[in-house]
Design an enzyme around this catalytic site. Structure first.
Site, short mmCIF file in Angstrom:
data_model
loop_
_atom_site.label_atom_id
_atom_site.label_comp_id
_atom_site.label_asym_id
_atom_site.label_seq_id
_atom_site.Cartn_x
_atom_site.Cartn_y
_atom_site.Cartn_z
CG ASP A 12 35.87 35.41 47.64
OD1 ASP A 12 35.07 36.34 47.41
OD2 ASP A 12 36.73 35.05 46.81
CB SER A 13 32.67 33.94 44.80
OG SER A 13 33.79 34.64 44.32
N GLY A 45 30.08 37.36 40.53
CA GLY A 45 29.86 38.75 40.14
C GLY A 45 29.13 38.96 38.82
CB CYS A 75 32.95 38.09 48.84
SG CYS A 75 32.15 38.10 47.23
CD GLU A 153 38.78 31.60 41.67
OE1 GLU A 153 39.15 30.42 41.76
OE2 GLU A 153 38.41 32.27 42.65
CB CYS A 185 36.51 42.56 43.19
SG CYS A 185 36.55 40.77 42.94
CG HIS A 187 38.82 37.04 42.98
ND1 HIS A 187 37.65 36.95 43.68
CD2 HIS A 187 39.12 35.77 42.57
CE1 HIS A 187 37.25 35.68 43.70
NE2 HIS A 187 38.14 34.95 43.03
#
Ligand code: DGL
Length: 266
Positions: A12-13, A45, A75, A153, A185, A187
């Site tokens: 994932d990012s 994104g 992701c 994050e 997404c 997250h």
């Protein structure tokens, strides 16, 4: 040659893919996993396709050195680039996030669905297309939610900023008349409780992680690569802020036992 005993990579990012890792481990407890989150460069994104492709190639090259049998792209922003276009140079299997089209159509009585995702994901209309392939008359409203990833994050759970951001995106979904919201997404499930609370009980919130884990398991079965016995070792790597990543991993998977490391991508 790929074998059952090889680990599964998850990318994932940033920390978002941990929400998918959780489901993957629940479904396949004997498997060993190596997670890689590109926390140095998240969010992806709001970037260009060219930039995202460059970063992803580095992550996939890293997994060439890890002897994995499968990489799960945890992701959506990377998945919408098309796993087929990313597979080319790699020996391992590659699978992306489920677009959840069947799930949302089954959940939505009004066939009126809102997609919460990154701006990049929304710009590709990938989820809308997947839903329309199954039901051309369904109403699909794509809602780019760029405020969520930095707040997650940044561990801003329970803050006013989070409530305000959710309220903004929830209002767009409500104005569109949606009765189902898909979190496209990885997250966003970090905020699922708060999102559900603000959307209210009349709107169903769907996380496609479970379907993604099922798809990954089926792929391994088809390829004769599913590992059925073992203790399920876990290594979690980040390209920056390993301690913060560790806290967020513990937040989503309390009591988690894993080896954490810093990864440099080139
Ligand atoms: N977690 C990612 C996704 O599923 C992307 C977050 C980001 O880097 O913008 O889309």
């Amino acid at each position: 040659m790929l074998t059952k005993d090889m680990p599964i990579g998850v990318i994932d990012s940033g920390v978002g893919g941990l929400t998918v890792l959780k489901t993957l481990r629940e479904k396949m407890p004997a498997e060993d996993f190596i997670y890689l989150g590109d926390t140095a460069r998240t969010p992806y994104g709001s970037r260009s396709e060219e930039e995202i492709r460059g970063f992803v190639e580095q992550m996939l090259n890293f997994f060439d050195t890890q002897n994995v049998k499968l990489v799960v792209i945890a992701c959506n922003t990377i998945t919408v680039l098309g796993p087929d276009t990313l597979q080319k140079l790699h020996k391992y299997q590659l699978i992306g996030m489920s677009k959840g089209a069947k799930l949302v159509l089954a959940a939505s009585a009004k066939k009126n669905i809102a997609v919460f995702a990154t701006e990049f994901t929304i710009s590709t209309h990938a989820h809308e297309k997947a839903i329309h392939e199954l039901d051309a008359r369904a109403k699909v409203t794509g809602i780019g939610c760029p405020k969520f990833v930095p707040l997650i994050e940044g561990e801003k759970f329970g803050s006013n900023e989070v409530t305000e951001a959710i309220t903004e995106y929830a209002n767009t979904a409500k104005q569109a008349g949606a009765d189902t919201v898909i979190l496209s997404c990885t997250h966003f499930p970090f905020l699922q409780g708060e999102i559900q609370k603000i959307l209210g009980t009349a709107i169903t919130v769907i996380d496609p992680a479970e379907q993604t884990a099922t798809n990954a398991q089926h792929r391994l079965i088809e390829e004769g690569l599913l590992k059925l016995s073992g203790t399920g070792n876990l290594t979690i790597g980040f390209t920056k802020d390993v301690e913060r990543g560790q806290r967020l991993a513990q937040y989503i998977m309390p009591g988690l036992k894993a080896t954490y490391k810093n990864v440099t991508l080139k």
